[in-house]
Motif scaffolding. Sequence first.
Motif, mmCIF file in Angstrom:
data_model
loop_
_atom_site.group_PDB
_atom_site.id
_atom_site.type_symbol
_atom_site.label_atom_id
_atom_site.label_comp_id
_atom_site.label_asym_id
_atom_site.label_seq_id
_atom_site.Cartn_x
_atom_site.Cartn_y
_atom_site.Cartn_z
ATOM 1 N N TYR A 24 3.912 5.360 2.616
ATOM 2 C CA TYR A 24 3.310 5.446 3.950
ATOM 3 C C TYR A 24 3.831 4.344 4.874
ATOM 4 O O TYR A 24 4.222 4.605 6.011
ATOM 5 C CB TYR A 24 1.786 5.357 3.815
ATOM 6 N N GLU A 25 3.860 3.104 4.387
ATOM 7 C CA GLU A 25 4.246 1.982 5.232
ATOM 8 C C GLU A 25 5.701 2.068 5.683
ATOM 9 O O GLU A 25 6.033 1.659 6.799
ATOM 10 C CB GLU A 25 4.035 0.645 4.510
ATOM 11 N N ASN A 26 6.572 2.604 4.821
ATOM 12 C CA ASN A 26 8.002 2.617 5.112
ATOM 13 C C ASN A 26 8.465 3.845 5.886
ATOM 14 O O ASN A 26 9.667 3.993 6.146
ATOM 15 C CB ASN A 26 8.800 2.518 3.805
ATOM 16 N N GLU A 50 -6.866 4.087 4.350
ATOM 17 C CA GLU A 50 -6.861 4.058 5.807
ATOM 18 C C GLU A 50 -8.238 4.343 6.395
ATOM 19 O O GLU A 50 -8.491 4.046 7.559
ATOM 20 C CB GLU A 50 -5.851 5.068 6.352
ATOM 21 N N PHE A 75 -3.318 6.454 -0.013
ATOM 22 C CA PHE A 75 -3.040 6.017 1.358
ATOM 23 C C PHE A 75 -4.179 6.430 2.293
ATOM 24 O O PHE A 75 -4.662 5.639 3.100
ATOM 25 C CB PHE A 75 -1.727 6.624 1.861
ATOM 26 N N LYS A 131 0.772 7.585 13.317
ATOM 27 C CA LYS A 131 1.134 7.835 11.915
ATOM 28 C C LYS A 131 -0.109 8.043 11.058
ATOM 29 O O LYS A 131 -0.120 8.889 10.163
ATOM 30 C CB LYS A 131 1.974 6.675 11.379
ATOM 31 N N ARG A 132 -1.133 7.278 11.304
ATOM 32 C CA ARG A 132 -2.371 7.439 10.537
ATOM 33 C C ARG A 132 -2.968 8.819 10.760
ATOM 34 O O ARG A 132 -3.440 9.467 9.822
ATOM 35 C CB ARG A 132 -3.373 6.356 10.934
ATOM 36 N N THR A 170 8.447 6.093 9.344
ATOM 37 C CA THR A 170 8.193 5.968 10.778
ATOM 38 C C THR A 170 7.894 7.341 11.380
ATOM 39 O O THR A 170 8.306 8.380 10.840
ATOM 40 C CB THR A 170 9.393 5.357 11.513
#
Length: 221
Positions: free
Chosen positions: A44-46, A127, A123, A70-71, A48
């Motif tokens: 998730y973090e990587n 969140e 993820f 993104k979330r 875009t």
Amino acid sequence: MRSLPATRLKIAAPQPGGLRERNKADKLQKIRAAARELFIENGYENTTVREIAQRAGVGLGTLFAYAADKRDLLFLIFNDELEAVTASAFQAAKPELGFLDQLTAVFRKNYEFFGRQPALSRFMLRELTFYVAAPETNRFHAIRERLQSDLAVLVAQAKAEKRLLTTADPALVARVLASAYAIEIRRWVGDDKPNLARGIAALREVLQLLITGLEPVARVF
């Protein structure tokens, strides 16, 4: 000019939805698929938003018409299926079951759903801790509110049938039960390989404690 008999007229069959609606549905499906693939491949973090738009074959402006950020895309992946799971989960709470078994049957549906995609589930559930309001995020919380309100109905029925002896308001009981479930499923899905049977067993222990209560046993002198 003589008109054709009605039997010889060719009438086009009506098409389900207009072209615009079909195009929107197609773009939504591509965005959802691209987000799912990239979140799994890269984390998730990587990942875009631009990468998701490129893989889906849409512009950033189009993507943001479906998800705020993104979330929100993460919730977009889950919401349709989760909405269906929540709507059908209470069918498993058969009237002949005890209250604990009814709760277990309901929550099992959610465990099965999140267990099918544990990486993405981690993820998403993470969140949820701190979130910014956005369309798909808000929709997820509406699904969670439906789960809680349906639990309140189940509690009220159990109270009416004397299967649950409590003077507490059903809405409050439902909130406590939903909170226990939320904590336990986060803990369970955090395992490297979540085991459904062990997860359900651990949840039942917590629910049993809530149902039984923490009343002290009378001391014998």
